[in-house]
Design a protein around this motif. Structure first.
Motif, mmCIF file in Angstrom:
data_model
loop_
_atom_site.group_PDB
_atom_site.id
_atom_site.type_symbol
_atom_site.label_atom_id
_atom_site.label_comp_id
_atom_site.label_asym_id
_atom_site.label_seq_id
_atom_site.Cartn_x
_atom_site.Cartn_y
_atom_site.Cartn_z
ATOM 1 N N THR A 423 0.844 -1.191 0.000
ATOM 2 C CA THR A 423 0.000 0.000 0.000
ATOM 3 C C THR A 423 0.881 1.243 0.000
ATOM 4 O O THR A 423 2.097 1.180 0.183
ATOM 5 N N GLY A 424 0.242 2.395 -0.201
ATOM 6 C CA GLY A 424 0.981 3.646 -0.193
ATOM 7 C C GLY A 424 1.529 3.990 -1.565
ATOM 8 O O GLY A 424 0.852 3.855 -2.594
ATOM 9 N N PHE A 425 2.785 4.405 -1.627
ATOM 10 C CA PHE A 425 3.381 4.903 -2.863
ATOM 11 C C PHE A 425 3.357 3.891 -4.008
ATOM 12 O O PHE A 425 3.179 4.287 -5.161
ATOM 13 N N PRO A 426 3.546 2.590 -3.777
ATOM 14 C CA PRO A 426 3.474 1.653 -4.904
ATOM 15 C C PRO A 426 2.121 1.645 -5.601
ATOM 16 O O PRO A 426 2.028 1.198 -6.750
ATOM 17 N N ARG A 427 1.075 2.098 -4.937
ATOM 18 C CA ARG A 427 -0.245 2.110 -5.565
ATOM 19 C C ARG A 427 -0.580 3.455 -6.205
ATOM 20 O O ARG A 427 -1.700 3.654 -6.653
ATOM 21 N N ARG A 428 0.386 4.336 -6.235
ATOM 22 C CA ARG A 428 0.259 5.541 -7.049
ATOM 23 C C ARG A 428 0.855 5.212 -8.420
ATOM 24 O O ARG A 428 2.040 5.388 -8.660
ATOM 25 N N VAL A 429 0.021 4.724 -9.290
ATOM 26 C CA VAL A 429 0.493 4.214 -10.579
ATOM 27 C C VAL A 429 0.475 5.345 -11.604
ATOM 28 O O VAL A 429 -0.564 5.968 -11.842
ATOM 29 N N PHE A 430 1.627 5.595 -12.222
ATOM 30 C CA PHE A 430 1.743 6.632 -13.238
ATOM 31 C C PHE A 430 1.825 6.072 -14.647
ATOM 32 O O PHE A 430 1.568 6.779 -15.612
ATOM 33 N N SER A 431 2.211 4.834 -14.784
ATOM 34 C CA SER A 431 2.325 4.237 -16.112
ATOM 35 C C SER A 431 2.069 2.740 -15.990
ATOM 36 O O SER A 431 2.365 2.123 -14.960
ATOM 37 N N LEU A 432 1.500 2.172 -17.056
ATOM 38 C CA LEU A 432 1.136 0.753 -17.064
ATOM 39 C C LEU A 432 1.473 0.175 -18.423
ATOM 40 O O LEU A 432 1.209 0.792 -19.458
ATOM 41 N N LEU A 433 2.047 -1.015 -18.415
ATOM 42 C CA LEU A 433 2.524 -1.658 -19.632
ATOM 43 C C LEU A 433 2.156 -3.135 -19.589
ATOM 44 O O LEU A 433 2.502 -3.841 -18.646
ATOM 45 N N VAL A 434 1.435 -3.600 -20.609
ATOM 46 C CA VAL A 434 1.060 -5.012 -20.715
ATOM 47 C C VAL A 434 2.013 -5.695 -21.688
ATOM 48 O O VAL A 434 2.270 -5.180 -22.781
ATOM 49 N N HIS A 435 2.527 -6.852 -21.300
ATOM 50 C CA HIS A 435 3.466 -7.562 -22.178
ATOM 51 C C HIS A 435 2.733 -8.019 -23.438
ATOM 52 O O HIS A 435 1.627 -8.567 -23.357
ATOM 53 N N PRO A 436 3.333 -7.824 -24.618
ATOM 54 C CA PRO A 436 2.632 -8.146 -25.863
ATOM 55 C C PRO A 436 2.521 -9.625 -26.174
ATOM 56 O O PRO A 436 1.698 -10.017 -27.002
ATOM 57 N N SER A 437 3.323 -10.473 -25.514
ATOM 58 C CA SER A 437 3.297 -11.886 -25.890
ATOM 59 C C SER A 437 3.289 -12.850 -24.710
ATOM 60 O O SER A 437 3.106 -14.048 -24.912
ATOM 61 N N VAL A 438 3.472 -12.366 -23.497
ATOM 62 C CA VAL A 438 3.479 -13.230 -22.318
ATOM 63 C C VAL A 438 2.211 -12.953 -21.528
ATOM 64 O O VAL A 438 2.009 -11.851 -21.011
ATOM 65 N N ALA A 439 1.350 -13.936 -21.421
ATOM 66 C CA ALA A 439 0.047 -13.746 -20.785
ATOM 67 C C ALA A 439 0.180 -13.377 -19.316
ATOM 68 O O ALA A 439 1.120 -13.801 -18.636
ATOM 69 N N ASN A 440 -0.766 -12.568 -18.857
ATOM 70 C CA ASN A 440 -0.912 -12.203 -17.445
ATOM 71 C C ASN A 440 0.258 -11.412 -16.893
ATOM 72 O O ASN A 440 0.450 -11.332 -15.678
ATOM 73 N N THR A 441 1.050 -10.810 -17.766
ATOM 74 C CA THR A 441 2.244 -10.086 -17.340
ATOM 75 C C THR A 441 2.049 -8.589 -17.563
ATOM 76 O O THR A 441 1.837 -8.145 -18.700
ATOM 77 N N VAL A 442 2.097 -7.842 -16.469
ATOM 78 C CA VAL A 442 1.846 -6.406 -16.495
ATOM 79 C C VAL A 442 2.923 -5.713 -15.676
ATOM 80 O O VAL A 442 3.339 -6.215 -14.618
#
Length: 751
Positions: A423-442
């Motif tokens: 909790t706290g600073f790690p949940r201040r998300v500024f950018s998000l990237l989903v892997h293009p070929s590996v499932a369930n990887t963000v």
């Protein structure tokens, strides 16, 4: 729905209305057949569907900067947010509805109720363009008009009323324009108050200040430059005492006894019982006191909001403060605002940094979220096309303050995907990237806590390397691998790369603290060449060795002001760079960022926060704007038309649905919005591109699209959520707030 790839037009249409919360949300026009045609012959429709949350509600939370409770009808509550505008509740905070019609910006820096008429509201509004100033409502927030005559497009961060009912407005030097001014409304024109004494106090540029007012003849009070000051007219100020070694951030006065004054400082609360002549520390020690609220029915009951994540309470006028938030969700959230019920000292509301609004009905013994209808700030968005298994692909949303959420039904409902993410600073998300070929990887970029990765769809998270990256504004793949190689750009000029398996990040180069790297992109013609813009100025940086070393270019033709987003497009000769600015529209370069020309006919003159290209046709572009929603270009950026009517909120990130690339999802200050890729009006071209972007093949309507990392949008159909305006305002609010850019009026003092 098939892609509209610039060579197709709609022939026959079917339309129906979409409703939500009892109101018309938009009209979707579905094509039942497609015919060949020219790009400018497209027919035009609207699709604006707010999705997310149970029963179709948007993701909820938000950054609540101001709270105002109607003193005559305590169940009527207003909140001002950074990114979503104003929200109103008429049921004591059980639910809220948007109440921003007529406001020209989404960032509400201050919100107060006129003490002479509780249906009259005043809002300090900020935007990156002509939209700053004061919003005024005469009907309880149902409608607003901007009252800016005399303000010259300034950002107002606080209000205060004197004993005669005159309203004063304070502007802030951190928000652009003229710095730190003080205005009084005369008729319908704001007139700057020319402070004549003390000299250093003139224009309020020398020091941060906080303000409050009292009845009788005492007038206005302020803390500035370590002094406690009093004025009867706002022009001449008398120094009552000079005792504040620490900066002051909030000020509150006992409504029944003007001699009792409290001020919140960098480390604690100070109290005076003789009108500010002498002061005593009354605790709680070691906390930056951002907000103070006295209970109107019992002024000895004081609530203190800290940027360290606590709400303290005293029932004896200070000295006996207890932390009411230990073990509650508020424990890890910075407190931006507080308000106490005018009829019950035990009912208090706390506005947080990204976590929305919380309410306690027992004096802080327990707290519950009170954010239904207050939309979350969605900073990153992306589909996982590899994990669909032939069905609907998972959609991930990164939020500022509440971490990551996941939807398996195209945003209709959301589940928490934070797992063991701290909790706290790690949940201040500024950018998000989903892997293009590996499932369930963000991957997510966080506030001062580094980059985290989940490999199981959000059940568990691990931090990659150390946290020493600053605020991670940008995150993309240099190579999806295996092993995956990532690169980040952070606040204060820090760029770093990481290869899965390494112990830590390689810090490539750190520029000056005024260089906030944004819009990180890879040249599609050469993966070793990268570009990034600067949030703070019109400079561009470039790397020719895959991000290891960078040089700062001196571009010509790019106007002064920040660069919010970049898009790199393949062209017949070289690469076209497009730069979305903070208020000067769109610019393009064909020589690697050295020279720039104005482009983008049809785009509004406001901040352009994100740009993505159609994965099947690089000539079809989409731009997310500050308040007008998503725009589309079919000719590589020469001319643009809106996909939707004015959404009233910032579009920070965009993602194509892998199995339905004719629909684009946008992350906004109003949660997640779905829109079809069909413009509302015919773009009107004003010229021709020097180099036409090369067209790629249109993919089938099913399966995961192939996307190369050439734009602000990240590969795999996800988008780096810039969240730049939120970042400018909220981070400046907290970080610069620690340097003292704040004013507490009636919204925070409760006076």
């Amino acid at each position: 729905m098939p892609i509209l790839n610039g060579r197709q037009s709609l022939k026959t249409l079917q339309s129906y209305c979409l409703t939500g919360r009892g109101r018309l949300v938009g009209i979707r026009i579905w094509p039942s057949a497609l015919a060949q045609g020219l790009i400018l012959t497209m027919l035009f429709g609207l699709s604006l569907v707010s999705v997310g949350g149970a029963r179709g509600r948007p993701l909820e939370g938000g950054l609540v900067k101001s709270i105002a409770i109607d003193p005559t009808t305590p169940d009527t509550i207003y909140v001002g947010t950074l990114g979503g505008g104003v929200f109103k509740s008429t049921d004591g905070g059980v639910s809220f509805v948007s109440s921003s019609v007529g406001l020209t910006g989404n960032a509400i820096l201050a919100l107060v109720i006129d003490p002479g008429n509780s249906s009259h509201l005043w809002a300090g509004v900020h935007s990156t363009i002509e939209g700053r100033g004061v919003g005024h409502s005469l009907d309880g927030g149902n409608s607003w008009s901007m009252l800016n005559a005399g303000l010259a497009d300034l950002s107002v961060v606080g209000f205060v009323f004197d004993q005669a009912g005159n309203i004063y407005a304070k502007t802030d030097e951190s928000m652009g324009g003229n710095q730190g001014r003080f205005y009084r409304l005369t008729g319908e024109v704001w007139q700057e108050v020319q402070v004549t004494s003390p000299a250093y106090f003139g224009a309020f540029q020398a020091s941060p200040m906080a303000m409050a007012s009292a009845g009788g003849t005492e007038g206005l009070f302020a803390v500035a430059g370590g002094d406690f000051l009093r004025s009867s007219d706002g022009t001449t100020w008398e120094t009552i005492s000079n005792v504040f070694a620490n900066q002051a951030y909030s000020l509150a006065m006992d409504p029944g006894n003007k001699d009792v004054v409290y001020t919140g400082t960098l480390n604690e609360v100070m109290k005076s019982i003789n009108g500010g002549t002498t002061w005593t520390a009354v605790g709680p020690p070691g906390f930056l006191v951002r907000s103070l609220a006295l209970a109107p029915t019992d002024p000895n009951t004081i609530y203190v909001g800290s940027l360290n994540g606590s709400v303290f309470k005293s029932q004896a006028g200070g000295g006996d403060f207890v932390d009411t938030t230990a073990g509650t969700p508020l424990e890890t959230l910075d407190i931006l605002s507080l308000a106490v019920s005018p009829v019950d000292a035990s009912t208090v509301f706390a506005g947080t940094f990204g976590g929305g609004l919380f309410k306690s009905t027992n004096g802080g013994s327990s707290w519950a979220a009170s954010s239904t209808g207050i939309w979350a700030v969605v900073s990153g968005l992306g589909f996982d096309g590899t994990a669909a298994g032939g069905g609907i692909p998972p959609l991930y949303a990164g939020t500022v303050g509440q971490g990551v959420f996941k939807s398996l039904d195209r945003g209709q409902t959301w589940t928490d995907a934070n797992g063991d993410l701290p909790t706290g600073f790690p949940r201040r998300v500024f950018s998000l990237l989903v892997h293009p070929s590996v499932a369930n990887t963000v991957y997510i970029g966080t506030d001062s806590n580094g980059v985290y990765r989940t490999s199981d769809g959000g059940q568990t998270w691990v931090r990659l390397g150390s946290a020493a990256l600053g605020v991670v504004l940008e995150l993309l793949f240099l190579d999806p691998g295996p092993p995956a190689k990532l690169i980040t750009a952070s606040m204060w000029g820090r760029i770093a790369s990481f290869t899965e398996g390494d112990a830590d990040w390689t810090i490539a180069q750190r520029f000056s603290v005024t260089f906030d790297a944004t819009g990180l992109v890879v040249d599609p013609s050469n993966p070793l060449v990268l570009f990034a813009g600067n949030l703070s100025s019109n400079s561009i940086i470039k790397s020719t060795d895959g991000g290891l070393n960078w040089v700062e270019l001196t571009p010509t033709g790019l106007p002064q002001g920040g660069v919010l987003s970049l898009l790199a497009q393949p062209a017949a000769r070289g690469t076209i760079l497009l730069a979305g600015t903070s208020g000067n529209g769109l610019y393009r370069s064909t020589d690697g960022g050295l020279t720039w020309q104005a482009a983008g006919s049809g785009l509004p003159s406001e901040g352009i926060f994100t740009m993505v290209a159609d994965p099947g046709n690089s000539s079809v572009l989409f731009a997310g704007t500050e308040s007008k929603g998503v725009y589309m270009s079919g000719d590589g950026g020469v001319s643009w038309a809106p996909l939707q009517s004015s959404s009233g909120s910032i579009t920070r990130s965009m993602s194509f649905e892998p199995q339905n690339p004719g629909v684009i999802f946008a992350g906004t200050g109003w949660g997640v919005v779905e829109t079809s890729t069909t413009p509302l009006a015919t773009p009107t071209p004003t010229g021709q591109l020097v180099d036409t972007p090369t067209e790629t093949a249109t993919p089938a309507a099913t399966g995961s699209p192939t996307v190369t990392p050439v734009s602000v949008g990240a590969p795999g159909g996800s988008s780096q959520g810039l969240g730049i305006l939120w970042f400018v305002l909220a981070l400046v609010l907290v970080l610069a707030g620690k340097r003292g850019f704040s004013l507490a009026g009636k919204d925070e003092t409760g006076s």
